[in-house]
Design an enzyme around this catalytic site. Sequence first.
Site, short mmCIF file in Angstrom:
data_model
loop_
_atom_site.label_atom_id
_atom_site.label_comp_id
_atom_site.label_asym_id
_atom_site.label_seq_id
_atom_site.Cartn_x
_atom_site.Cartn_y
_atom_site.Cartn_z
N ARG A 128 -14.18 -4.91 16.41
CA ARG A 128 -13.93 -4.21 14.98
C ARG A 128 -13.06 -3.11 15.21
O ARG A 128 -13.42 -1.99 15.17
CB ARG A 128 -15.33 -3.97 14.39
CG ARG A 128 -16.25 -4.99 14.01
CD ARG A 128 -15.55 -5.84 12.96
NE ARG A 128 -15.89 -6.94 12.36
CZ ARG A 128 -16.75 -7.10 11.37
NH1 ARG A 128 -17.66 -6.34 11.30
NH2 ARG A 128 -17.03 -8.28 10.74
N GLN A 133 -7.76 -5.73 12.93
CA GLN A 133 -8.41 -6.15 11.50
C GLN A 133 -7.43 -7.32 10.73
O GLN A 133 -8.13 -8.17 10.26
CB GLN A 133 -8.05 -4.86 10.81
CG GLN A 133 -9.03 -4.50 9.50
CD GLN A 133 -8.98 -3.12 9.09
OE1 GLN A 133 -8.10 -2.34 9.50
NE2 GLN A 133 -10.03 -2.95 8.41
N ASP A 136 -8.85 -10.55 12.14
CA ASP A 136 -10.41 -10.66 11.85
C ASP A 136 -10.81 -11.93 11.02
O ASP A 136 -10.91 -11.58 9.88
CB ASP A 136 -11.06 -9.33 11.54
CG ASP A 136 -12.51 -9.58 11.45
OD1 ASP A 136 -13.11 -10.32 11.73
OD2 ASP A 136 -13.08 -8.32 11.30
N SER A 139 -14.14 -11.31 8.73
CA SER A 139 -13.70 -10.59 7.67
C SER A 139 -13.16 -11.43 6.64
O SER A 139 -13.51 -11.25 5.44
CB SER A 139 -12.97 -9.47 7.76
OG SER A 139 -13.45 -8.44 8.64
N TYR A 235 -21.06 -1.90 12.87
CA TYR A 235 -22.16 -2.76 12.44
C TYR A 235 -23.32 -2.38 12.27
O TYR A 235 -23.89 -1.25 13.00
CB TYR A 235 -22.01 -3.94 13.41
CG TYR A 235 -21.35 -4.94 13.67
CD1 TYR A 235 -21.22 -6.09 12.87
CD2 TYR A 235 -20.36 -5.24 14.67
CE1 TYR A 235 -20.20 -7.15 12.81
CE2 TYR A 235 -19.49 -6.04 14.90
CZ TYR A 235 -19.35 -7.01 13.89
OH TYR A 235 -18.39 -7.89 13.92
N1 LIG Z 1 -11.78 -4.48 12.03
C1 LIG Z 1 -12.37 -3.40 11.41
O1 LIG Z 1 -12.29 -2.34 11.62
C2 LIG Z 1 -13.50 -4.02 10.55
C3 LIG Z 1 -13.75 -5.53 10.36
C4 LIG Z 1 -14.63 -5.93 9.58
C5 LIG Z 1 -15.46 -4.94 9.13
N2 LIG Z 1 -15.43 -3.55 9.34
C6 LIG Z 1 -16.55 -2.81 9.00
O2 LIG Z 1 -17.66 -3.14 9.53
C7 LIG Z 1 -18.88 -3.11 8.77
C8 LIG Z 1 -19.72 -4.25 8.57
O3 LIG Z 1 -19.14 -5.09 7.96
P1 LIG Z 1 -19.47 -6.71 7.96
O4 LIG Z 1 -19.34 -7.31 6.89
O5 LIG Z 1 -19.19 -7.65 9.12
O6 LIG Z 1 -21.20 -6.33 8.20
P2 LIG Z 1 -22.18 -7.68 8.56
O7 LIG Z 1 -21.85 -9.09 8.18
O8 LIG Z 1 -22.44 -7.69 10.19
O9 LIG Z 1 -23.37 -6.99 7.57
C9 LIG Z 1 -23.57 -7.25 6.14
C10 LIG Z 1 -24.06 -6.03 5.68
O10 LIG Z 1 -25.20 -5.75 6.04
C11 LIG Z 1 -25.93 -4.78 6.18
N3 LIG Z 1 -27.37 -4.76 6.52
C12 LIG Z 1 -27.80 -5.31 7.93
N4 LIG Z 1 -29.11 -5.06 7.81
C13 LIG Z 1 -29.44 -4.55 6.79
C14 LIG Z 1 -30.64 -4.42 6.03
N5 LIG Z 1 -31.93 -4.25 6.64
N6 LIG Z 1 -30.85 -3.64 4.77
C15 LIG Z 1 -29.68 -3.46 4.32
N7 LIG Z 1 -28.38 -3.83 4.75
C16 LIG Z 1 -28.31 -4.14 5.73
C17 LIG Z 1 -25.03 -4.04 7.14
O11 LIG Z 1 -25.06 -2.74 7.27
C18 LIG Z 1 -23.82 -4.72 6.68
O12 LIG Z 1 -23.25 -3.73 5.48
C19 LIG Z 1 -18.21 -2.53 7.47
O13 LIG Z 1 -18.28 -0.98 7.58
C20 LIG Z 1 -16.82 -2.89 7.56
O14 LIG Z 1 -15.88 -2.21 6.80
C21 LIG Z 1 -14.50 -3.26 10.26
#
Ligand SMILES: NC(=O)c1ccc[n+]([C@@H]2O[C@H](COP(=O)([O-])OP(=O)(O)OC[C@H]3O[C@@H](n4cnc5c(N)ncnc54)[C@H](O)[C@@H]3O)[C@@H](O)[C@H]2O)c1
Length: 387
Positions: A128, A133, A136, A139, A235
């Site tokens: 991540r 990005q 990914d 995503s 995460y």
């Molecule tokens: N390459 C990168 O820089 C990159 C790529 C993808 C995502 N991200 C970032 O990573 C973060 C996570 O993204 P994702 O979509 O893969 O997450 P994910 O699919 O792992 O999880 C989805 C969401 O569920 C939330 N969650 C987990 N347990 C929870 C609970 N008990 N109650 C409420 N919410 C809960 C997480 O905080 C997350 O926001 C985001 O901030 C995203 O912007 C960065």
Amino acid sequence: MIVGVVKESFPGERRVALVPAVVPVLAKAGLETMVEAGAGWEAGYTDGAYAEKGAKIAPNRAAVFGAADIVAQVLCYGANDKTGAADLPLLRRDQVLIGFLRPLGSKESVSQIASTGAMAFSVELMPRTTRAQSMDALSSMATVAGYKGVLIAANTLPRIFPMMTTAAGTITPGRVLIIGVGVAGLQAIATAKRLGAVVSGYDLRPAVKEQVQSLGARFVELAVEAKDAQDAGGYAKAQDEAFYARQRELLGRVVADNDVVITTAVVPGKKAPVLVTKEMVQGMAPGSVIVDLAAERGGNCELTRANETIIANGVTIVGEINLAGTVPYHASQMYARNLVTFLTLLVKAGKLNLNMQDDIIRETLVTQGGEVVNARVRDTIGLPART
Ligand SMILES: NC(=O)c1ccc[n+]([C@@H]2O[C@H](COP(=O)([O-])OP(=O)(O)OC[C@H]3O[C@@H](n4cnc5c(N)ncnc54)[C@H](O)[C@@H]3O)[C@@H](O)[C@H]2O)c1
């Protein structure tokens, strides 16, 4: 070098790993593309469209595996637990395999891939980081799933999403709650807003509050604070049972106030936390809809059944697991872009450039030379660390 694309064999899978538009990009990097006849058909890409961009069309799957130095798939064996094993005898030593492998899920499938000698890269393990990005795939697929989840909810709900002032009276807008505001959740918020619903979002990571608000949605604040809500990669971190219990208690009222609840909450490598209990479903108005995007990981709703839609107490609970696959044209386009960006890092001037100093290569490479070489995968599936 030849990159081969085969028709996805998982039942009902309509995506394809590469689309015609990326064939010239691969050619520039010194890679020829070979496509199994009909591989893109169900996603809306004809053999003619691939050939027009310079790809060779192969008559069958075995011909692609036989000729390709790199095989690109959406669901490889591991992620494809139904028909994927049939590819094992087609793989050969040092052949590169790229796709979804579900490498943290099954020791057996990863070990079987390793024993072919192939060099398998898992798109799920993409770091991540800002640099990664554009590669990914998780995503990309989450973006599509978040969008489609809202459309399914809108289609199922016996109410209208936007507010309407008509000669027959005023219709109040639908209320949509998104639990878990990562990539899928943000796209779900944006889509529900575009459809005119009153939208709110909740996540245990306070960092997302501004993102929710910037989309015009309300951020739900609960009187429970997560310890170390997120790791260095962004995460969510797993919490203790006392946290989840308090969270459920507080979420109950919020859930009951909404017509639609879309849940996306997951923690990497763990079963999804149960955030919507049976009692909370009973508290919702009949006709309400829950779309559980965490269904494949066990579900955020206690009543979710993976790949099924059920009705409990008048509430429809959708547990479909491959929503991205139901929008195969654009899901394939995004996935292909992710793979091509990765391939242009992995192949330099037509030769494999296996730079293990590069975190993107190191963290996604799962098997090589007959062994599971990935430290995180070895640790998760219970293999001793390599010396
Ligand atoms: N390459 C990168 O820089 C990159 C790529 C993808 C995502 N991200 C970032 O990573 C973060 C996570 O993204 P994702 O979509 O893969 O997450 P994910 O699919 O792992 O999880 C989805 C969401 O569920 C939330 N969650 C987990 N347990 C929870 C609970 N008990 N109650 C409420 N919410 C809960 C997480 O905080 C997350 O926001 C985001 O901030 C995203 O912007 C960065």
